[in-house]
Design a protein around this motif. Structure first.
Motif, PDB file in Angstrom:
ATOM      1  N   LYS A 166     -24.789 -49.234  35.182  1.00 21.89           N
ATOM      2  CA  LYS A 166     -25.195 -50.627  35.436  1.00 21.89           C
ATOM      3  C   LYS A 166     -24.684 -51.517  34.314  1.00 21.89           C
ATOM      4  O   LYS A 166     -24.628 -51.110  33.152  1.00 21.89           O
ATOM      5  N   ILE A 167     -24.298 -52.735  34.678  1.00 22.69           N
ATOM      6  CA  ILE A 167     -23.912 -53.764  33.706  1.00 22.69           C
ATOM      7  C   ILE A 167     -24.806 -54.975  33.916  1.00 22.69           C
ATOM      8  O   ILE A 167     -25.036 -55.402  35.056  1.00 22.69           O
ATOM      9  N   LYS A 168     -25.321 -55.512  32.824  1.00 17.55           N
ATOM     10  CA  LYS A 168     -26.117 -56.734  32.876  1.00 17.55           C
ATOM     11  C   LYS A 168     -25.458 -57.813  32.034  1.00 17.55           C
ATOM     12  O   LYS A 168     -24.966 -57.541  30.935  1.00 17.55           O
ATOM     13  N   LEU A 169     -25.444 -59.014  32.572  1.00 18.48           N
ATOM     14  CA  LEU A 169     -24.972 -60.190  31.832  1.00 18.48           C
ATOM     15  C   LEU A 169     -26.172 -61.102  31.589  1.00 18.48           C
ATOM     16  O   LEU A 169     -26.699 -61.714  32.526  1.00 18.48           O
ATOM     17  N   HIS A 170     -26.614 -61.160  30.344  1.00 15.04           N
ATOM     18  CA  HIS A 170     -27.736 -62.017  29.968  1.00 15.04           C
ATOM     19  C   HIS A 170     -27.185 -63.338  29.436  1.00 15.04           C
ATOM     20  O   HIS A 170     -26.485 -63.352  28.418  1.00 15.04           O
ATOM     21  N   HIS A 171     -27.507 -64.441  30.098  1.00 17.22           N
ATOM     22  CA  HIS A 171     -27.066 -65.765  29.675  1.00 17.22           C
ATOM     23  C   HIS A 171     -28.139 -66.364  28.760  1.00 17.22           C
ATOM     24  O   HIS A 171     -29.256 -66.625  29.191  1.00 17.22           O
ATOM     25  N   LEU A 172     -27.805 -66.553  27.478  1.00 16.35           N
ATOM     26  CA  LEU A 172     -28.767 -67.021  26.484  1.00 16.35           C
ATOM     27  C   LEU A 172     -28.418 -68.410  25.990  1.00 16.35           C
ATOM     28  O   LEU A 172     -27.255 -68.833  26.014  1.00 16.35           O
ATOM     29  N   LYS A 173     -29.434 -69.094  25.495  1.00 16.94           N
ATOM     30  CA  LYS A 173     -29.250 -70.340  24.740  1.00 16.94           C
ATOM     31  C   LYS A 173     -30.151 -70.273  23.519  1.00 16.94           C
ATOM     32  O   LYS A 173     -31.356 -70.046  23.640  1.00 16.94           O
ATOM     33  N   MET A 174     -29.540 -70.463  22.330  1.00 22.11           N
ATOM     34  CA  MET A 174     -30.305 -70.445  21.083  1.00 22.11           C
ATOM     35  C   MET A 174     -29.982 -71.690  20.274  1.00 22.11           C
ATOM     36  O   MET A 174     -28.866 -72.215  20.335  1.00 22.11           O
ATOM     37  N   SER A 175     -30.963 -72.163  19.516  1.00 25.19           N
ATOM     38  CA  SER A 175     -30.790 -73.352  18.687  1.00 25.19           C
ATOM     39  C   SER A 175     -30.492 -72.950  17.249  1.00 25.19           C
ATOM     40  O   SER A 175     -31.182 -72.095  16.678  1.00 25.19           O
ATOM     41  N   LEU A 176     -29.470 -73.564  16.674  1.00 20.94           N
ATOM     42  CA  LEU A 176     -29.125 -73.325  15.280  1.00 20.94           C
ATOM     43  C   LEU A 176     -30.160 -73.976  14.368  1.00 20.94           C
ATOM     44  O   LEU A 176     -30.783 -74.990  14.724  1.00 20.94           O
ATOM     45  N   ASN A 177     -30.326 -73.416  13.185  1.00 21.79           N
ATOM     46  CA  ASN A 177     -31.240 -74.015  12.208  1.00 21.79           C
ATOM     47  C   ASN A 177     -30.832 -75.447  11.871  1.00 21.79           C
ATOM     48  O   ASN A 177     -31.669 -76.341  11.747  1.00 21.79           O
ATOM     49  N   ASP A 178     -29.512 -75.648  11.688  1.00 28.82           N
ATOM     50  CA  ASP A 178     -28.983 -76.954  11.315  1.00 28.82           C
ATOM     51  C   ASP A 178     -27.743 -77.237  12.146  1.00 28.82           C
ATOM     52  O   ASP A 178     -27.039 -76.309  12.559  1.00 28.82           O
ATOM     53  N   PRO A 179     -27.423 -78.505  12.380  1.00 26.43           N
ATOM     54  CA  PRO A 179     -26.163 -78.821  13.063  1.00 26.43           C
ATOM     55  C   PRO A 179     -24.983 -78.277  12.263  1.00 26.43           C
ATOM     56  O   PRO A 179     -24.994 -78.298  11.026  1.00 26.43           O
ATOM     57  N   PHE A 180     -23.959 -77.792  12.970  1.00 31.02           N
ATOM     58  CA  PHE A 180     -22.765 -77.249  12.324  1.00 31.02           C
ATOM     59  C   PHE A 180     -21.579 -78.073  12.784  1.00 31.02           C
ATOM     60  O   PHE A 180     -21.245 -78.103  13.968  1.00 31.02           O
ATOM     61  N   SER A 181     -20.940 -78.784  11.832  1.00 23.07           N
ATOM     62  CA  SER A 181     -19.869 -79.717  12.169  1.00 23.07           C
ATOM     63  C   SER A 181     -18.516 -79.220  11.694  1.00 23.07           C
ATOM     64  O   SER A 181     -18.375 -78.742  10.561  1.00 23.07           O
ATOM     65  N   THR A 182     -17.517 -79.314  12.585  1.00 19.93           N
ATOM     66  CA  THR A 182     -16.126 -79.031  12.256  1.00 19.93           C
ATOM     67  C   THR A 182     -15.287 -80.189  12.772  1.00 19.93           C
ATOM     68  O   THR A 182     -15.817 -81.165  13.314  1.00 19.93           O
ATOM     69  N   SER A 183     -13.961 -80.068  12.635  1.00 18.33           N
ATOM     70  CA  SER A 183     -13.089 -81.103  13.181  1.00 18.33           C
ATOM     71  C   SER A 183     -13.153 -81.126  14.708  1.00 18.33           C
ATOM     72  O   SER A 183     -12.746 -82.101  15.341  1.00 18.33           O
TER      73      SER A 183
END
Length: 371
Positions: free
Chosen positions: A7-24
């Protein structure tokens, strides 16, 4: 030995970062991703993690394209083929062009399951020898230089082995000069995320005065030609990231002199098997490598740790501790950094247990496939 995946399971998650992470590319506050789970007939479970973002900023892949490719193409391939060793998965997936992050998410779970079936650690399965790995920290673009300096001070005191600072036009040389003035002995590197062109060559050469370990991916995400011209004009080593999607990309970049260092990201190159191949080639050619991060949760972080135990990972990677990014991670115990070092787990597979309550808490949906 056949890997009997039932069996294969695909778990779709959403997690919040401690702080915003900014890049270009932009600013991230939440991370959506898949935890892939493979279960054999005896109940052993292997886990992988997808690293694509919700928007195609870093590459053309996204969370939704990962779901499409895994569901409609890659899982049917696994269903219709017998697998004896995880290395075979890379070749089975080869007819599907690109989509490396989708491939790596599934291949990683196969590697974990294989190691657990063999009752060995993932690091050992990959051929790694290190018992502990040195790690650095990656810092995003901060609102002010003082904010950046405070964060650097914090992580220097925690013992991280190097500091990576995101840069972009208008937030680069002057910022790094101030950092170097305050931290004259700290190992620093700059990550440009493809923000510059060869028209900026004179400006980028100013970085040579700052004794940086490297500048990562200063030019276009798909370029190796212009990087060779830039490397010839600079003493600071260039590290390629987004340009390297395969062993063949690495070979061409090294032959052209486009870089002196390569960042290996498991998801970017299509999995652990190709990561090892790139590592081995770089070792043969004397090119230093390190393991980059993609804001992974605990499962992906564990895969990075195992890969970094290979001998040519001579530079600290981005695999910081869980608490750097997440108030609560999805593994037990969480990844802990002590004085810039992570002790490599020795339990079978990734060496960490998936926290079932946390997995359920952050899961948006789950798809199951009988194999």
């Amino acid at each position: 030995m056949t890997l009997f995946i039932e069996k294969i399971k695909l778990h779709h998650l959403k997690m919040s970062l401690n702080d915003p992470f900014s890049t270009s590319f932009g600013t991230f506050q939440e991370k959506e991703f898949f935890i892939t789970e493979m279960i054999d007939g005896s109940g052993k479970r292997g886990f992988g993690e997808s690293v694509a973002f919700t928007s195609p900023w870093y590459s053309e892949e996204t969370v939704q394209t990962n779901l499409h490719i895994m569901t409609d193409f890659l899982i049917p391939i696994l269903k219709n083929n017998e697998i004896h060793h995880p290395d075979e998965v890379f070749d089975l997936f080869h007819p599907i062009r690109r989509n490396n992050m989708a491939k790596a998410a599934l291949e990683g779970a196969v590697w974990d399951l294989y190691a657990k079936q063999k009752n060995i650690s993932l690091a050992e399965a990959l051929g790694g020898k290190r018992k502990a790995i040195d790690v650095g920290i990656s810092l995003g673009i901060e609102p002010t230089v003082n904010d950046l300096l405070r964060k650097i001070e914090h992580y220097v005191q925690e013992g991280y082995k190097r500091i990576k600072i995101k840069i972009k036009p208008g937030y680069d040389v002057d910022v790094l000069k101030e950092v170097r003035c305050v931290f004259p002995e700290t190992k620093l590197m700059a990550d440009a995320n493809s923000s510059y062109t060869l028209n900026d060559i004179d400006h980028l050469r100013k970085l040579d005065d700052l004794d940086l370990m490297m500048i990562e991916q200063p030019l276009a995400h798909d370029d190796i030609i212009d990087h060779a011209k830039l490397q010839a004009a600079m003493t600071t080593p260039i590290c390629l990231d987004e340009s390297i999607h395969s062993l063949e990309d690495a070979r061409k970049a090294i032959e052209l002199g486009s870089c002196k260092i390569i960042n290996i990201k498991i998801g970017r190159v299509g999995g652990l098997t190709e990561s090892i191949r790139i590592h081995d080639y770089c070792k043969e050619k004397g090119i230093d490598v390190w393991c980059g991060g993609m804001l992974e949760a605990g499962v992906g972080r564990a895969h990075n740790i195992a890969l970094t135990t290979l001998s040519q990972f001579t530079l600290p990677g981005d695999t910081a501790g869980s608490s750097r990014y997440w108030k609560k991670d999805i593994i037990e115990p969480e990844v802990v950094v002590e004085n810039g070092v992570i002790n490599v787990p020795t339990k079978p597979g990734i060496g960490y247990e998936v926290d079932e309550e946390a997995l359920e808490e952050f899961t948006l949906s789950t798809k199951e496939f009988n194999i």
